[in-house]
Design a protein around this motif. Sequence first.
Motif, PDB file in Angstrom:
ATOM      1  N   LEU A  79      42.534  32.805  -3.947  1.00  0.00           N
ATOM      2  CA  LEU A  79      41.963  33.053  -4.801  1.00  0.00           C
ATOM      3  C   LEU A  79      41.619  31.861  -5.820  1.00  0.00           C
ATOM      4  O   LEU A  79      40.429  31.582  -6.645  1.00  0.00           O
ATOM      5  N   PRO A  80      42.447  30.434  -6.099  1.00  0.00           N
ATOM      6  CA  PRO A  80      41.618  29.340  -6.658  1.00  0.00           C
ATOM      7  C   PRO A  80      40.738  29.247  -6.368  1.00  0.00           C
ATOM      8  O   PRO A  80      39.376  28.353  -7.083  1.00  0.00           O
ATOM      9  N   VAL A  84      33.984  28.523  -3.170  1.00  0.00           N
ATOM     10  CA  VAL A  84      32.904  29.517  -2.268  1.00  0.00           C
ATOM     11  C   VAL A  84      31.697  29.639  -2.851  1.00  0.00           C
ATOM     12  O   VAL A  84      30.882  29.510  -2.018  1.00  0.00           O
ATOM     13  N   VAL A  85      32.172  30.639  -4.006  1.00  0.00           N
ATOM     14  CA  VAL A  85      30.572  31.406  -4.341  1.00  0.00           C
ATOM     15  C   VAL A  85      30.025  30.561  -4.840  1.00  0.00           C
ATOM     16  O   VAL A  85      28.546  30.503  -4.473  1.00  0.00           O
ATOM     17  N   TRP A  86      30.113  29.316  -5.414  1.00  0.00           N
ATOM     18  CA  TRP A  86      29.320  28.518  -5.379  1.00  0.00           C
ATOM     19  C   TRP A  86      28.674  27.463  -4.281  1.00  0.00           C
ATOM     20  O   TRP A  86      27.054  27.278  -4.295  1.00  0.00           O
ATOM     21  N   GLN A 131      24.317  28.111  -4.034  1.00  0.00           N
ATOM     22  CA  GLN A 131      23.879  26.877  -3.514  1.00  0.00           C
ATOM     23  C   GLN A 131      23.094  27.142  -2.337  1.00  0.00           C
ATOM     24  O   GLN A 131      22.090  26.245  -2.822  1.00  0.00           O
ATOM     25  N   LEU A 132      23.434  27.335  -0.987  1.00  0.00           N
ATOM     26  CA  LEU A 132      22.886  27.123   0.208  1.00  0.00           C
ATOM     27  C   LEU A 132      21.464  28.798   0.686  1.00  0.00           C
ATOM     28  O   LEU A 132      21.058  28.041   1.137  1.00  0.00           O
ATOM     29  N   TYR A 133      21.784  29.567  -0.623  1.00  0.00           N
ATOM     30  CA  TYR A 133      20.523  30.583  -0.925  1.00  0.00           C
ATOM     31  C   TYR A 133      20.024  30.075  -1.947  1.00  0.00           C
ATOM     32  O   TYR A 133      18.651  29.893  -1.309  1.00  0.00           O
ATOM     33  N   SER A 134      19.866  29.391  -2.464  1.00  0.00           N
ATOM     34  CA  SER A 134      19.064  28.645  -3.520  1.00  0.00           C
ATOM     35  C   SER A 134      18.045  27.892  -2.508  1.00  0.00           C
ATOM     36  O   SER A 134      16.958  27.788  -2.436  1.00  0.00           O
TER      37      SER A 134
END
Length: 80
Positions: A19-20, A25-27, A31-34
């Motif tokens: 969980l931490p 991972v979301v960041w 960044q990859l999507y951007s």
Amino acid sequence: SRMRSRYRFRPPFPVFVLLPAAPAVVWGVAQLYSYAHRTLISAGALWGGMAAGIGVLAAAAVLGLVASLAYAARWIGGDE
């Protein structure tokens, strides 16, 4: 009490470990999507002008939307 009766068991141990890491991972995914969007619109604009760049970006957005909706439908439907 009513609020505590819902949670009878503790979550499994890997939840406490993983969980931490979720924000990192979301960041990274964001960044990859951007980066992918910037690259696609730049390549499309260089290839065929601004209209082509916008078209390539719109096509990528539609593809991402369809993929996420299909994943959500599969997840909600329970067909894993």
